[in-house]
Design an enzyme around this catalytic site. Structure first.
Site, PDB file in Angstrom:
ATOM      1  N   ASP A 115      38.375  30.182  15.509  1.00 15.37           N
ATOM      2  CA  ASP A 115      37.071  29.530  15.472  1.00 15.37           C
ATOM      3  C   ASP A 115      37.213  28.146  14.862  1.00 15.37           C
ATOM      4  O   ASP A 115      37.861  27.982  13.819  1.00 15.37           O
ATOM      5  CB  ASP A 115      36.102  30.359  14.617  1.00 15.37           C
ATOM      6  CG  ASP A 115      34.830  30.693  15.364  1.00 15.37           C
ATOM      7  OD1 ASP A 115      34.276  29.792  16.012  1.00 15.37           O
ATOM      8  OD2 ASP A 115      34.377  31.856  15.285  1.00 15.37           O
ATOM      9  N   ASP A 217      32.480  26.519  17.797  1.00 16.01           N
ATOM     10  CA  ASP A 217      31.156  26.952  17.345  1.00 16.01           C
ATOM     11  C   ASP A 217      30.127  25.847  17.609  1.00 16.01           C
ATOM     12  O   ASP A 217      30.391  24.663  17.357  1.00 16.01           O
ATOM     13  CB  ASP A 217      31.226  27.264  15.840  1.00 16.01           C
ATOM     14  CG  ASP A 217      29.952  27.851  15.303  1.00 16.01           C
ATOM     15  OD1 ASP A 217      29.599  28.968  15.698  1.00 16.01           O
ATOM     16  OD2 ASP A 217      29.295  27.176  14.490  1.00 16.01           O
ATOM     17  N   GLU A 277      47.965  17.849  25.464  1.00 16.00           N
ATOM     18  CA  GLU A 277      49.286  17.563  24.899  1.00 16.00           C
ATOM     19  C   GLU A 277      50.061  18.840  24.623  1.00 16.00           C
ATOM     20  O   GLU A 277      51.282  18.801  24.415  1.00 16.00           O
ATOM     21  CB  GLU A 277      49.145  16.770  23.602  1.00 16.00           C
ATOM     22  CG  GLU A 277      48.599  15.361  23.759  1.00 16.00           C
ATOM     23  CD  GLU A 277      48.514  14.658  22.412  1.00 16.00           C
ATOM     24  OE1 GLU A 277      49.418  14.906  21.561  1.00 16.00           O
ATOM     25  OE2 GLU A 277      47.574  13.871  22.194  1.00 16.00           O
ATOM     26  N   HIS A 348      29.373  38.572  16.943  1.00 20.89           N
ATOM     27  CA  HIS A 348      29.049  38.684  15.524  1.00 20.89           C
ATOM     28  C   HIS A 348      27.669  38.143  15.178  1.00 20.89           C
ATOM     29  O   HIS A 348      27.260  38.217  14.013  1.00 20.89           O
ATOM     30  CB  HIS A 348      30.092  37.913  14.713  1.00 20.89           C
ATOM     31  CG  HIS A 348      30.084  36.440  15.000  1.00 20.89           C
ATOM     32  ND1 HIS A 348      30.468  35.916  16.215  1.00 20.89           N
ATOM     33  CD2 HIS A 348      29.717  35.374  14.245  1.00 20.89           C
ATOM     34  CE1 HIS A 348      30.340  34.610  16.189  1.00 20.89           C
ATOM     35  NE2 HIS A 348      29.887  34.251  15.015  1.00 20.89           N
ATOM     36  N   ASP A 349      26.932  37.608  16.159  1.00 19.50           N
ATOM     37  CA  ASP A 349      25.638  36.990  15.887  1.00 19.50           C
ATOM     38  C   ASP A 349      24.454  37.737  16.485  1.00 19.50           C
ATOM     39  O   ASP A 349      23.313  37.365  16.224  1.00 19.50           O
ATOM     40  CB  ASP A 349      25.612  35.552  16.436  1.00 19.50           C
ATOM     41  CG  ASP A 349      26.301  34.553  15.522  1.00 19.50           C
ATOM     42  OD1 ASP A 349      26.401  34.829  14.308  1.00 19.50           O
ATOM     43  OD2 ASP A 349      26.742  33.509  16.027  1.00 19.50           O
TER      44      ASP A 349
END
Length: 556
Positions: A115, A217, A277, A348-349
């Site tokens: 995250d 996020d 890259e 998780h939300d």
């Protein structure tokens, strides 16, 4: 001839070519670190604990893990308030523990996505500590600061998702700073190129340590309007509570000026250039925008200059009906035909999807139907820990809550703690074998123990074994990972579509209702059994008969 002359130089080991598109159609298993495995007995999960459980994750059959934040943090928002983007919080372990986790994951064939929370930092970050000291210091413009209106009130009407104004007064600078979330989460000023450079350098730090990608996020919150215009009132016909719960006044505004700004597209190009890259690395963005999410997703994922993929809240809320899914799939395909979505039903939300959608009581059939649907739609897939066990949302007492969001809006909205309770490994061990602590950071629900891993592992017909078989089925059919999708007309609460990729073609039909139904086969279509787990229906001359909450997958 000497012995030396018989020796030959060892042939160099050829490394397997890097699959730059491994993420397209991949299944990603989300781990919430605080709740997966506590190795040191303090009641909170840690990196060593996660590493000890990676064999279980690999055996499940997923392609990657996504770790929710483990960075240094005061934990006001449980890691989504970062005070050091290059440090591991001591509660989770050390950088060395993180390196060992990555090494173990890679040895098992698992990619590692972390995250990245860069729209805002913690107010304890050294950048903010310096920025708030004066209007002239070197980082004075690293956060979003604004003067008050003449009457001392905030500069505009913007609201925080966590409740109240999005502006907080700071007496040192005699200005307000922006916080789209908690007061302790000040928003970084992406209009400042130095801020972008610093954040990209922090991301490079983790790429150099071997991570395979980032979950970004609140990716559409990076920029706000320089004009700081007030948001207009949302039109009643456009009201949508998918970004915030219905009781939150955040929904009453059309968020034109505080997020999803066009300036973000140029920054995402810079981010993608960094990712390119490092071949084989990926990005998945979280887009929280109830009014414009498909438009934003299309902008962010189309082509090869911005994000690799993004997920919206279409399936993290809404209703479980054929009409809703048909409409959402059609809209996604129309808006972003060359974009890529990451599908998720739980995270998780949000309330776990079995509790959110299975109000009819037929939870066993529903759980399998939802899993089959998720694994056959077009896109990559995120599974949330415990989803493979069929876990429901935990019911917690108010005194057990730790989530500031739930505490603010209790009892109409109970927050996110109910989906974040510890993973259950053994039904008859203390705390489900998650921890040896007397008290864990959130309680382990007694109901969850009935679904612990050891009660399902190797048991025919269990939800866990169903997920394992379903993941094997998905891997066996390229059409499900990378194929096109074509929606079919279907009556009532049936959803039907075809998936196809390089000759691998599947018919997928789902009865999303509480009554038996029949899907009439289009003329000339004669599917045959594809061997999908849990599917026993066979087509007849009259079509495909499906029991309530069942699916049919056939080869074409």
């Amino acid at each position: 001839m000497t012995a030396t002359s018989l020796m030959t130089e060892p042939k160099p080991v050829e490394e397997a070519p890097i699959d730059k598109d491994w993420w397209r159609g991949a299944v990603i298993y989300q781990i919430y670190p605080r709740s997966y495995q506590d190795q040191n007995g303090d009641g909170v999960g840690d990196l060593v604990g996660i590493t000890s459980r990676l064999d279980y994750v690999a055996d499940l059959g997923v392609d990657a893990i996504w770790l929710s934040p483990v960075f240094t943090s005061p934990m006001k928002d449980f890691g989504y308030d970062v005070s050091d983007y290059r440090g591991i919080d001591p509660i989770f372990g050390t950088l060395e523990d993180f390196d060992r986790l990555v090494q173990k994951a890679h040895s098992l064939g698992l990619k590692v996505i972390i995250d990245q929370v860069i729209s805002h930092s913690s107010d304890k970050h050294p950048w903010f500590a310096e920025s708030r000291q004066s209007r002239t210091n070197p980082r004075a413009d690293w956060y979003v600061w604004a003067d008050p209106r003449p009457d001392g009130t905030p500069p505009n009407n913007w609201l925080s998702i966590f409740g109240g104004s999005a502006w907080q007064w700071d007496s040192r600078r005699m200005q307000y700073y922006l916080h789209n979330f908690l007061v302790s989460q000040p928003d970084l000023n992406f209009h400042n190129r130095d801020v972008q450079d610093a954040l990209l350098a922090d991301m490079r730090f983790w790429l150099e340590r071997g991570v395979d990608g980032f979950r970004l996020d609140t990716v559409n919150f990076y920029f706000c309007s320089l004009g700081l215009e007030s948001n207009p009132v949302v039109k009643p016909e456009d009201f949508n509570a998918s970004t915030a719960p219905a009781v939150n006044p955040y929904n009453f505004q059309e968020h034109l000026y505080d997020k999803s700004r066009p300036e973000n597209l140029d920054f995402l190009k810079r981010l993608r250039a960094l990712m390119d890259e490092y071949p084989g690395k990926t990005t998945v963005g979280e887009i929280g925008d109830s009014q414009h999410q498909l438009e934003v997703m299309a902008q962010y994922t189309s082509g090869d200059e911005r994000l690799h993929m993004a997920y919206t809240f279409d399936y993290l809320g809404g209703v479980f009906s054929a009409a809703h899914f048909h409409k959402s799939i059609a809209a996604t395909e129309a808006a972003a035909p060359d974009g890529w979505i990451c599908l998720a039903f739980s995270n998780h939300d949000v309330v776990r999807h079995v509790s959110r959608w299975a109000a009819h009581g037929q939870e066993a059939a529903f759980t399998r139907l939802a899993a089959t649907l998720l694994m056959t739609m077009r896109g990559s897939v995120c599974l949330y820990q415990g989803e493979e066990l069929g876990l429901k949302e935990a019911e917690l007492a108010f005194e057990d809550l730790v989530d500031p969001y739930g505490i603010e809006f209790w009892p109409q909205f109970k927050g996110r703690d109910g989906c974040r309770t510890p993973m259950v490994w053994q039904a008859h061990s203390a705390n489900g074998a998650f921890s040896t602590a007397n008290r864990t950071w959130l309680p382990v629900p007694a109901e969850h123990l009935l679904h612990a891993v050891d009660t399902q592992d190797g048991i025919d017909g269990s939800v866990l074994e169903f997920y394992r078989a379903l993941l094997r089925f998905r891997k066996a059919h390229p059409a499900l990972a990378k194929g096109s999708i074509m929606l079919l007309d279907a009556p009532g609460n049936l959803l039907a579509f075809e998936r196809e990729f390089e000759g691998d073609s599947l018919l997928c039909v789902f009865n999303m209702g509480e009554a038996a139904a029949t899907f009439p086969l289009p003329a000339g279509m004669a599917p045959r059994d594809a061997g999908c787990p849990g599917v026993t229906t066979s087509p007849t001359a009259g079509g495909i008969a499906l029991e309530p909450f069942s699916a049919y997958i056939g080869l074409l």
